[in-house]
Write a protein that holds these residues in place. Structure first.
Motif, PDB file in Angstrom:
ATOM      1  N   SER A 430      -0.141   0.263  10.496  1.00  0.00           N
ATOM      2  CA  SER A 430       0.829  -0.272   9.144  1.00  0.00           C
ATOM      3  C   SER A 430       0.192  -0.773   8.042  1.00  0.00           C
ATOM      4  N   SER A 434       0.877   1.621   4.719  1.00  0.00           N
ATOM      5  CA  SER A 434       1.373   0.611   3.331  1.00  0.00           C
ATOM      6  C   SER A 434      -0.038   0.502   2.117  1.00  0.00           C
ATOM      7  N   ASN A 569      -0.640  -6.448   0.864  1.00  0.00           N
ATOM      8  CA  ASN A 569       0.191  -6.467   0.307  1.00  0.00           C
ATOM      9  C   ASN A 569       1.570  -6.837   1.756  1.00  0.00           C
ATOM     10  N   GLN A 571       3.819  -5.544   3.543  1.00  0.00           N
ATOM     11  CA  GLN A 571       3.707  -5.483   5.250  1.00  0.00           C
ATOM     12  C   GLN A 571       2.628  -5.251   5.822  1.00  0.00           C
ATOM     13  N   THR A 572       1.658  -5.654   4.714  1.00  0.00           N
ATOM     14  CA  THR A 572       0.198  -6.055   6.325  1.00  0.00           C
ATOM     15  C   THR A 572       0.598  -7.292   6.451  1.00  0.00           C
TER      16      THR A 572
END
Length: 622
Positions: A430, A434, A569, A571-572
């Motif tokens: 992930s 990202s 970000n 997503q992280t």
């Protein structure tokens, strides 16, 4: 090497006095010997560069890859500054390069200070425990029998070992299944399955004896892919200490009907070169297993230095010299590599120097230990980056996905490690996704491309892969996280006192030369005397971290850092939250383990919890 006088003794006494609130006379008794020797050694570690890193090593903004950075020139200048000030210096304690230059010295000094701040409170607790243990010396009957050693753990190590040794380790250690299960849990890096198409038998066990043990001959087991081997013959010619050691190799086998993994035979390779089997007397066979464990403990600790500390150390150095502080990958590595440069100076002054811990309690010298670890790093595969990937390495030894033999019925290291490894890999996927839409963004990232070329080139990292795809980057980051957590804490930190150093089955050395004939009447004759017991327990306490259990330093919190995530970000951040949830669920499962109706846990006669994510740490630390 960087050694300089620093007042760590005073700091240690401060910890002993203020944190534990004990009187000065007790403190003096605790620090006089052998605690004082360790504090004195810590005084010798150079921390003169620990005040501040150069500005090029700091950054407060949002992480970006080079293609996203409009101030690319300034970014490049900062990397150039780091390359000038953070350089490759000579090894400290063997292995690969160690940081040098203004920036390198400052970073290593900061890491050393951080490790010492971890050590000193633990050392304080160990000192008080050992005072109590010593005061009760009369309770152990002079350690004249094997059973006397079990008494050492009766409510005496509440600071160093608050939950006691692993369940079963003091009651079931004479069982053969206990001994063989150790090879598949807390010491999984030596055992390998013999391949009938490419291996040969190193020694023989006559057919009658083999059949009486397993129901089959050695050749039958070998040809069926159910014979395993562990080899410590490379310890035979190492420089000796005042203690003793054999140089064992051994066979293990899988029972055809039950699938149980059990020992077949142990050869000493010293003196009369005796071969022991379960058909020998109980004392002879127990001593043989102890002699093997002496060799195993030596290997496990020095291999771990090469396999984890030194391998990630040099890979990280290459990253520091090529990645901007603004790069998300370096931000992630900075999180994972906490204290990574502090271990080598500690190893030198506490372990390797003449008269140090290794000289005092192991069967070989500190000089031999340093050369042994370096040999494993450079020549025997432990320092090889890509070939030690979690599943790759286990496949290479025939322990998983084996085409020439049946699956192991139980493999606790792999079972627990796989859960954590999979969660790390999912997070890293992930994280990489990202920032990188496809592989072309990876190849277009000048800093990532510089990193692997630096690692393969000037850094001389062994078997470091080219990073040309997103998958390559995920693999590299997952492996570095794996080495700093799963691999390291299987072998070291709290696991030492909980299992792999637990007496009487796990002495660091023999205290009498290996026998030249069978017929031992008292195994305790070969075990450490009380003063050496105290030192072995202190060493375990020095490397244990019970005060960090259930804190933000554990594996559960590997990516759970507000400063790190505030610069990443969404997503992280979401991936980090998922990792934490998954590890909390796994911790709940591991922490509740106990024996089943057959008296086993994960097929073993002891309960192994070393990889509980709320106990194991996310960084190497020691």
């Amino acid at each position: 090497m960087f050694f300089q006088r620093v007042a760590f003794k005073s700091l240690a006494l401060l910890y002993l006095g203020t944190i534990l609130d004990v009187n000065a006379s007790v403190i003096q008794r605790a620090s006089s010997s052998p605690v004082d020797n360790i504090i004195h050694a810590l005084n010798g570690i150079d921390t003169s560069g620990a005040s501040k890193l150069p500005d090029a090593f700091s950054f407060d903004g949002t992480y970006t890859i080079p293609q996203q950075d409009t101030l690319d020139l300034l970014r490049g200048l900062a990397i150039t500054t780091k390359r000038i000030t953070f350089t490759y210096g000579p090894p400290v304690g063997g292995g690969p390069y160690y940081p040098s230059g203004i920036g390198g010295i400052a970073r290593s000094a900061l890491d050393t200070l951080a490790i010492n701040s971890d050590v000193l409170p633990e050392l304080a607790g160990s000192a008080l425990d050992l005072i109590k243990l010593t005061a009760q010396i009369g309770n152990y009957d002079g350690l004249q029998t094997v059973d006397d050693y079990v008494k050492l753990y009766a409510n005496n190590l509440e600071n160093t070992l608050p939950k006691g040794p692993d369940s079963g380790s003091l009651t079931n250690f004479t069982q053969d299944l206990f001994f063989s299960s150790e090879r598949l849990s807390h010491s999984p890096y030596q055992i390998r399955r013999l391949n009938p198409s490419s291996d040969i038998l190193s020694f023989q066990v006559d057919d009658a004896t083999a059949k009486s043990i397993s129901g089959e001959t050695l050749s039958d087991l070998f040809n069926a892919g159910r014979l395993f081997y562990a080899d410590y013959r490379d310890q035979a010619n190492l420089e000796k200490s005042a203690q003793f050691s054999a140089a064992c190799d051994a066979y293990f086998y899988m029972d055809e009907k039950s699938g149980s993994f059990l020992p077949m035979a142990i050869r000493t390779n010293v003196g009369s070169n005796l071969i022991y089997t379960p058909k020998d007397t109980a004392n002879d066979w127990l001593l043989a297993k102890i002699m093997f464990n002496v060799n195993d403990f030596w290997f496990a600790q020095l291999d771990h230095l090469a396999r984890t500390h030194e391998t990630i150390q040099i890979s990280y150095m290459a990253a520091i010299r090529t990645l901007s502080e603004e790069h998300p990958v370096l931000g992630m590595l900075n999180r994972l590599m906490l204290e990574v440069f502090g271990a080598q100076p500690l190893a030198v002054v506490v372990l390797f120097l003449p008269g140090g811990i290794i000289d005092q309690i192991f069967g070989h010298s500190g000089r031999a230990a340093q050369s042994y670890a370096t040999d494993y790093y450079q020549n025997k595969g432990s320092g090889s980056f890509k070939s030690t990937y979690f599943k790759t390495e286990l496949r290479s030894r025939g322990l998983i996905d084996c085409s020439y033999g049946p699956d192991l019925k139980h493999f606790p290291f792999y079972e627990d490690g796989s859960v954590i490894f999979s969660a790390i890999e999912t997070f890293m996927t992930s994280f990489v996704d990202s920032f990188y839409a496809d592989d072309s963004v990876i190849t277009g990232d000048s800093e990532i491309q510089a990193w692997w070329k630096e690692a393969q080139g000037p850094a001389k990292a062994i078997d470091f892969p080219s990073i040309l795809t997103k998958g390559d980057l995920v693999d590299v980051l997952t492996h570095m996280a794996h080495l700093s957590s799963i691999s390291h804490h299987t072998i070291n930190t709290n696991e030492l006192l909980e299992m792999s150093q637990v007496l009487p089955f796990h002495p660091a050395a023999l205290y009498k030369a290996p026998p030249t004939s069978k017929g031992v009447t008292n195994v305790a004759d070969y075990l450490p005397h009380f003063d050496k017991v105290i030192l072995q327990l202190l060493v375990g306490g020095l490397f244990a971290r019970p005060k960090l259990v259930n804190t933000e330093r554990t594996l559960l919190h590997m990516f759970d850092d507000a400063n790190l995530l505030s610069r990443m970000n969404d997503q992280t951040t979401a991936a980090a939250a998922k990792f934490k949830r998954d590890m909390q669920a796994f911790s709940s499962q591991v922490s509740l383990r106990t024996f089943d109706a057959e008296g086993l846990s994960q097929g073993m006669p002891f309960v192994w919890k070393a990889l509980d994510p709320n106990v194991a740490l996310y960084s190497t630390t020691t």
